[in-house]
Write a protein that holds these residues in place. Sequence first.
Motif, mmCIF file in Angstrom:
data_model
loop_
_atom_site.group_PDB
_atom_site.id
_atom_site.type_symbol
_atom_site.label_atom_id
_atom_site.label_comp_id
_atom_site.label_asym_id
_atom_site.label_seq_id
_atom_site.Cartn_x
_atom_site.Cartn_y
_atom_site.Cartn_z
ATOM 1 N N ASN A 260 11.507 11.176 60.031
ATOM 2 C CA ASN A 260 12.450 10.064 60.148
ATOM 3 C C ASN A 260 13.098 9.650 58.837
ATOM 4 O O ASN A 260 14.272 9.275 58.828
ATOM 5 C CB ASN A 260 11.747 8.845 60.761
ATOM 6 C CG ASN A 260 11.823 8.816 62.271
ATOM 7 O OD1 ASN A 260 12.842 8.423 62.830
ATOM 8 N ND2 ASN A 260 10.760 9.243 62.918
ATOM 9 N N PHE A 261 12.358 9.721 57.740
ATOM 10 C CA PHE A 261 12.835 9.069 56.524
ATOM 11 C C PHE A 261 13.029 9.987 55.321
ATOM 12 O O PHE A 261 13.296 9.501 54.232
ATOM 13 C CB PHE A 261 11.872 7.932 56.157
ATOM 14 C CG PHE A 261 11.742 6.885 57.235
ATOM 15 C CD1 PHE A 261 12.832 6.112 57.607
ATOM 16 C CD2 PHE A 261 10.535 6.699 57.900
ATOM 17 C CE1 PHE A 261 12.715 5.169 58.617
ATOM 18 C CE2 PHE A 261 10.409 5.754 58.909
ATOM 19 C CZ PHE A 261 11.511 4.982 59.274
ATOM 20 N N HIS A 262 12.916 11.318 55.510
ATOM 21 C CA HIS A 262 13.087 12.193 54.350
ATOM 22 C C HIS A 262 14.498 12.106 53.777
ATOM 23 O O HIS A 262 14.680 12.151 52.554
ATOM 24 C CB HIS A 262 12.749 13.645 54.719
ATOM 25 C CG HIS A 262 13.752 14.310 55.603
ATOM 26 N ND1 HIS A 262 13.742 14.187 56.972
ATOM 27 C CD2 HIS A 262 14.809 15.103 55.303
ATOM 28 C CE1 HIS A 262 14.749 14.882 57.477
ATOM 29 N NE2 HIS A 262 15.408 15.448 56.490
ATOM 30 N N GLU A 263 15.493 11.939 54.626
ATOM 31 C CA GLU A 263 16.865 11.845 54.130
ATOM 32 C C GLU A 263 17.107 10.517 53.425
ATOM 33 O O GLU A 263 17.813 10.468 52.408
ATOM 34 C CB GLU A 263 17.852 12.015 55.282
ATOM 35 C CG GLU A 263 19.310 12.064 54.857
ATOM 36 C CD GLU A 263 19.680 13.327 54.094
ATOM 37 O OE1 GLU A 263 20.749 13.334 53.451
ATOM 38 O OE2 GLU A 263 18.911 14.306 54.135
ATOM 39 N N VAL A 264 16.509 9.441 53.936
ATOM 40 C CA VAL A 264 16.623 8.140 53.274
ATOM 41 C C VAL A 264 16.006 8.221 51.883
ATOM 42 O O VAL A 264 16.587 7.731 50.893
ATOM 43 C CB VAL A 264 15.925 7.041 54.106
ATOM 44 C CG1 VAL A 264 15.937 5.712 53.349
ATOM 45 C CG2 VAL A 264 16.591 6.879 55.467
ATOM 46 N N ALA A 265 14.834 8.856 51.783
ATOM 47 C CA ALA A 265 14.178 9.012 50.486
ATOM 48 C C ALA A 265 15.033 9.843 49.537
ATOM 49 O O ALA A 265 15.135 9.537 48.337
ATOM 50 C CB ALA A 265 12.807 9.663 50.669
ATOM 51 N N ASP A 266 15.680 10.891 50.062
ATOM 52 C CA ASP A 266 16.550 11.732 49.233
ATOM 53 C C ASP A 266 17.757 10.933 48.725
ATOM 54 O O ASP A 266 18.184 11.104 47.576
ATOM 55 C CB ASP A 266 17.034 12.944 50.032
ATOM 56 C CG ASP A 266 15.954 14.007 50.185
ATOM 57 O OD1 ASP A 266 14.920 13.896 49.493
ATOM 58 O OD2 ASP A 266 16.143 14.931 51.005
ATOM 59 N N ILE A 267 18.321 10.087 49.588
ATOM 60 C CA ILE A 267 19.467 9.273 49.177
ATOM 61 C C ILE A 267 19.068 8.341 48.039
ATOM 62 O O ILE A 267 19.777 8.239 47.022
ATOM 63 C CB ILE A 267 20.016 8.456 50.367
ATOM 64 C CG1 ILE A 267 20.672 9.384 51.391
ATOM 65 C CG2 ILE A 267 21.016 7.405 49.891
ATOM 66 C CD1 ILE A 267 21.139 8.684 52.656
ATOM 67 N N VAL A 268 17.934 7.671 48.192
ATOM 68 C CA VAL A 268 17.463 6.750 47.149
ATOM 69 C C VAL A 268 17.254 7.500 45.839
ATOM 70 O O VAL A 268 17.664 7.044 44.761
ATOM 71 C CB VAL A 268 16.161 6.058 47.597
ATOM 72 C CG1 VAL A 268 15.560 5.250 46.438
ATOM 73 C CG2 VAL A 268 16.423 5.155 48.799
ATOM 74 N N ARG A 269 16.623 8.671 45.913
ATOM 75 C CA ARG A 269 16.358 9.462 44.708
ATOM 76 C C ARG A 269 17.665 9.934 44.051
ATOM 77 O O ARG A 269 17.818 9.871 42.831
ATOM 78 C CB ARG A 269 15.476 10.650 45.062
ATOM 79 C CG ARG A 269 15.069 11.511 43.883
ATOM 80 C CD ARG A 269 13.919 12.437 44.234
ATOM 81 N NE ARG A 269 14.171 13.201 45.457
ATOM 82 C CZ ARG A 269 13.527 12.993 46.606
ATOM 83 N NH1 ARG A 269 12.607 12.051 46.688
ATOM 84 N NH2 ARG A 269 13.802 13.730 47.669
#
Length: 308
Positions: A260-269
């Motif tokens: 669910n959240f790997h893309e959100v984490a990538d955006i933040v990074r």
Amino acid sequence: MTESLFGAPKIPLDNLSLIEKDAPNLILWAVPAMILFTAIEILITYFQEKPYYEKQETIGSVLVGLGSLAVGASLKFALLFAVVWLYNQLPWRMSLNWWTFIPCYVIFDLCSYWAHRISHEQRFWWATHVVHHSGERYNLSVSFRLSWIQNLKTIFFLPVALIGFHPIIFFTTNQVAVLFQFWVHTEYIRRMPRWVEYIFATPSNHRVHHGSQPKYIDKNYGATFIFWDRIFGTYQLEEEPPIYGITTNISNKANPLMINFHEVADIVRDVKGAKGLRKKLFYIFGSPIKVDEEKKRNAAERKISEVA
């Protein structure tokens, strides 16, 4: 006819529990049937030794689906309140008539097309949808992979609510639209009659949408009706077998949080590491394909500089 259709009375906000009771919970009722058909497909796949299922990925799909049901149940009352409140503000409120479901569904599906398309064209919205594309096998369990933050896309369906459809019609339409998409996630239904393929988002049409080949990427957005893609120039016929998944597949296929959240984490990074506001906004709202190309280019340049 106009007098009987428009100008329906307002719905008291302190009476929402009755509206909630009258609005059929079609998705919850359909869950046992969806599980049954998925189990049948798994068994057929097993006995035919087809590579349509993978254990860890299927576990991930089920866990994501359960979480999606929980999120939907927790937000149901808030969404109902918002839709009823907006309905009460409109002077052209429609009364509850079964046939209004038909125009509501067509308009809802048009909004769904654009919500879906924008979810592929802008990374912020892609983060609410990528979970559905992260499966590397194509089967009925993929229909369970609905993002836990997908309700952010409710804003795209505001035009449907503003037309004045009764809240029960609105929520029934939403549920039927979601359930329609269950059966298209299968390899076992090949081409259907030509007229069906021309009008509806069939398994063949939707397999294209899940393909990761360049010719298949960002094609066939239609949820129920594929003619939207024909109208707006995003239709692609299924030709060679699709290769499923995303351009950079995730490693932990059973972890629903990762899914669910790997893309959100990538955006933040990416935003933290970007220099300048323009680059930061690019990593948030840019095309997911262009962002991926940029990151790969940057990685290649770093390797060259390290060698040098």
